[in-house]
Scaffold this motif. Structure first.
Motif, mmCIF file in Angstrom:
data_model
loop_
_atom_site.group_PDB
_atom_site.id
_atom_site.type_symbol
_atom_site.label_atom_id
_atom_site.label_comp_id
_atom_site.label_asym_id
_atom_site.label_seq_id
_atom_site.Cartn_x
_atom_site.Cartn_y
_atom_site.Cartn_z
ATOM 1 N N VAL A 147 0.885 -1.177 0.121
ATOM 2 C CA VAL A 147 0.090 -0.029 0.078
ATOM 3 C C VAL A 147 0.894 1.298 0.027
ATOM 4 O O VAL A 147 2.008 1.304 0.676
ATOM 5 C CB VAL A 147 -0.985 -0.119 1.299
ATOM 6 C CG1 VAL A 147 -1.593 1.301 1.354
ATOM 7 C CG2 VAL A 147 -1.831 -1.116 1.396
ATOM 8 N N LEU A 148 0.623 2.179 -0.755
ATOM 9 C CA LEU A 148 1.177 3.453 -0.798
ATOM 10 C C LEU A 148 0.284 4.589 -0.303
ATOM 11 O O LEU A 148 -0.869 4.662 -0.904
ATOM 12 C CB LEU A 148 1.754 3.764 -2.298
ATOM 13 C CG LEU A 148 2.445 2.822 -3.172
ATOM 14 C CD1 LEU A 148 2.734 3.540 -4.716
ATOM 15 C CD2 LEU A 148 3.548 2.356 -2.539
ATOM 16 N N ILE A 149 0.553 5.384 0.559
ATOM 17 C CA ILE A 149 -0.208 6.245 1.280
ATOM 18 C C ILE A 149 -0.096 7.679 0.506
ATOM 19 O O ILE A 149 1.067 8.030 0.356
ATOM 20 C CB ILE A 149 0.088 6.599 2.850
ATOM 21 C CG1 ILE A 149 0.011 5.164 3.439
ATOM 22 C CG2 ILE A 149 -0.806 7.365 3.234
ATOM 23 C CD1 ILE A 149 -1.303 4.153 3.362
ATOM 24 N N LEU A 150 -0.997 8.004 0.013
ATOM 25 C CA LEU A 150 -1.025 9.228 -0.774
ATOM 26 C C LEU A 150 -1.668 10.278 0.012
ATOM 27 O O LEU A 150 -3.066 10.344 0.042
ATOM 28 C CB LEU A 150 -1.642 9.174 -2.350
ATOM 29 C CG LEU A 150 -1.218 7.939 -2.963
ATOM 30 C CD1 LEU A 150 -1.828 7.983 -4.367
ATOM 31 C CD2 LEU A 150 0.344 8.030 -3.355
ATOM 32 N N THR A 151 -0.948 11.141 0.733
ATOM 33 C CA THR A 151 -1.398 12.014 1.835
ATOM 34 C C THR A 151 -2.212 13.174 1.384
ATOM 35 O O THR A 151 -3.089 13.751 2.357
ATOM 36 C CB THR A 151 -0.210 12.369 2.563
ATOM 37 O OG1 THR A 151 1.161 12.894 1.786
ATOM 38 C CG2 THR A 151 0.424 11.101 3.523
ATOM 39 N N GLY A 152 -2.001 13.609 0.249
ATOM 40 C CA GLY A 152 -2.683 14.933 -0.059
ATOM 41 C C GLY A 152 -2.907 15.380 -1.435
ATOM 42 O O GLY A 152 -2.379 14.662 -2.352
ATOM 43 N N HIS A 153 -3.991 16.131 -1.613
ATOM 44 C CA HIS A 153 -4.228 16.187 -3.129
ATOM 45 C C HIS A 153 -3.347 17.316 -4.039
ATOM 46 O O HIS A 153 -2.998 18.107 -3.678
ATOM 47 C CB HIS A 153 -5.883 16.950 -3.238
ATOM 48 C CG HIS A 153 -6.518 16.525 -4.177
ATOM 49 N ND1 HIS A 153 -6.589 17.094 -5.423
ATOM 50 C CD2 HIS A 153 -7.739 15.494 -4.775
ATOM 51 C CE1 HIS A 153 -7.128 16.916 -6.271
ATOM 52 N NE2 HIS A 153 -7.881 16.074 -5.962
ATOM 53 N N GLY A 154 -3.399 16.725 -5.200
ATOM 54 C CA GLY A 154 -2.527 17.511 -6.207
ATOM 55 C C GLY A 154 -2.876 19.044 -6.137
ATOM 56 O O GLY A 154 -2.139 19.745 -6.827
#
Ligand code: AN7
Length: 356
Positions: free
Chosen positions: A318-325
């Protein structure tokens, strides 16, 4: 627990959170974020294992901070607080400002001057927080805020506040619910190290309550601000990923503990590697994140390249994508080429757009 999009994390996970019937629930329906299978990147990397993206940018204010903030602000209101304060590289301030509005209390924000992405600053301002930009870095801002809390009646809502960690651990529960187990590896960015602390707490609880083996925690700092990797504070941290431009993480010890107990690592990735992965997520998976979030994929790529991850391994990563572009429009506009401008003429538009 079934996914319930009408409920925020306090209502969904009350049984594992420090809340009671007397706790007011200040929520913007955070959590329940997508767990997207990155099948195109899997193909491109030529690996056997499944790769999942936990897209935390889909929280109400566009970052994972909302999970912790709903609990921290609800507990502050329960205690009778009239104001909250935080130091921030941007996302914490955006989240604190929004939840304070919902609670009807004041929010004070202390940020490092010139180091906040435009989207985040606009959020704190539009939500009416009292924003002070300090001539100093994030670490100095956090010191100031901690001192202020000793003398004034304001609640600290940085991740030093244990309720933030409690709320953020709910992301581990959501991942385990979706997979029916905990993943084998989790890659994530590390800044102040609250998030890795929170996920690890969640996974340890899941081991205890459901017997799920916890993942190896793979945390990545930006090369120019990698105090945990270097084993010493970084006085003047530098990185394009302003969210994790932090030289003296508040939860340093807890991050080391998560790393060591899980058999994981805390390592660094360069800005170049971050930008490459950031573009790959957008171009191959249709997922637009802010640069700091791409440290997860950059870390996975680095470990594959170094031969420290076996591409033949079968399991879940799992890759945590912490914030929106959209948090950081400047970087997108700077890095990506501008569209060509043509006359409002059908032939020119068809030819320039490459329509066949
Ligand atoms: C997108 O907002 O520290 O290791 O003040 O915004 O828990 O600090 C933000 C951190 C990763 C690092 N990704 O998480 C703040 C702040 C994004 C972030 C991190 C942050 P932690």
């Amino acid at each position: 627990m079934a996914r319930d999009f009408k409920k925020g994390v306090i209502e969904r996970f009350s049984c594992v959170l420090p809340v009671t019937d007397k706790t007011p629930v200040i929520t913007l329906q955070e959590g329940s974020t997508p767990l997207i299978e990155a099948s195109n990147i899997k193909k491109e990397l030529g690996v056997n294992f499944r790769i999942f993206l936990k897209y935390e940018g889909m929280n109400p204010t566009g970052s994972f901070k909302d999970r912790g903030m709903t609990v921290a602000v609800s507990k502050a209101v329960e205690k009778g607080a009239h104001a909250v304060i935080c130091a921030s590289t941007g996302n914490t301030s955006a989240s604190a400002a929004a939840y304070a509005v919902k609670a009807g209390i004041k929010c004070m924000v202390v940020i490092p001057e010139g180091s906040i992405a435009l989207g985040k600053l606009s959020q704190a301002l539009i939500h009416g927080a009292s924003v002070v930009a300090v001539k100093g870095n994030f670490d100095r801002c956090l010191e100031l805020v901690r001192e202020i809390c000793e003398s004034y009646k304001v609640e600290l809502v940085n991740s030093l506040n244990p309720f933030r960690i409690e709320g953020q651990k709910t992301a581990s529960y959501e991942i385990a619910e979706a997979l029916g187990r905990s993943p084998d590896y989790q890659f994530m960015p590390v800044g102040n190290a609250g998030n890795i602390t929170a996920y690890w707490k969640g996974y340890c609880e899941l081991k205890e309550s459901r017997g799920y083996a916890p993942p190896r925690m793979m945390g990545f700092q930006a090369a120019g601000s990698a105090p945990i990797v270097e084993g010493k504070k970084v006085e003047d941290p530098q990185t394009v990923a302003t969210a994790i431009k932090i030289g003296n993480p508040a939860s340093w010890q807890q991050a080391v503990e998560a790393r060591d107990s899980s058999g994981g690592v805390i390592d660094r990735v360069t800005d170049e590697e971050i930008i490459k992965s950031w573009r790959q997520l957008a171009a191959k998976e249709g997922v637009f994140v802010e640069p700091a979030s791409a440290a997860s994929l950059a870390g996975l790529r680095k470990y594959l390249e170094l031969g420290k991850m076996d591409p033949a391994f079968t399991g879940d990563v799992v890759l945590i994508l912490t914030g929106h572009g959209l948090k950081d429009p400047d970087i997108a506009v700077e890095t990506v080429s501008r569209p060509p401008v043509v006359e409002a003429d059908i032939e020119e538009v068809v030819r320039t757009a490459g329509i066949e």
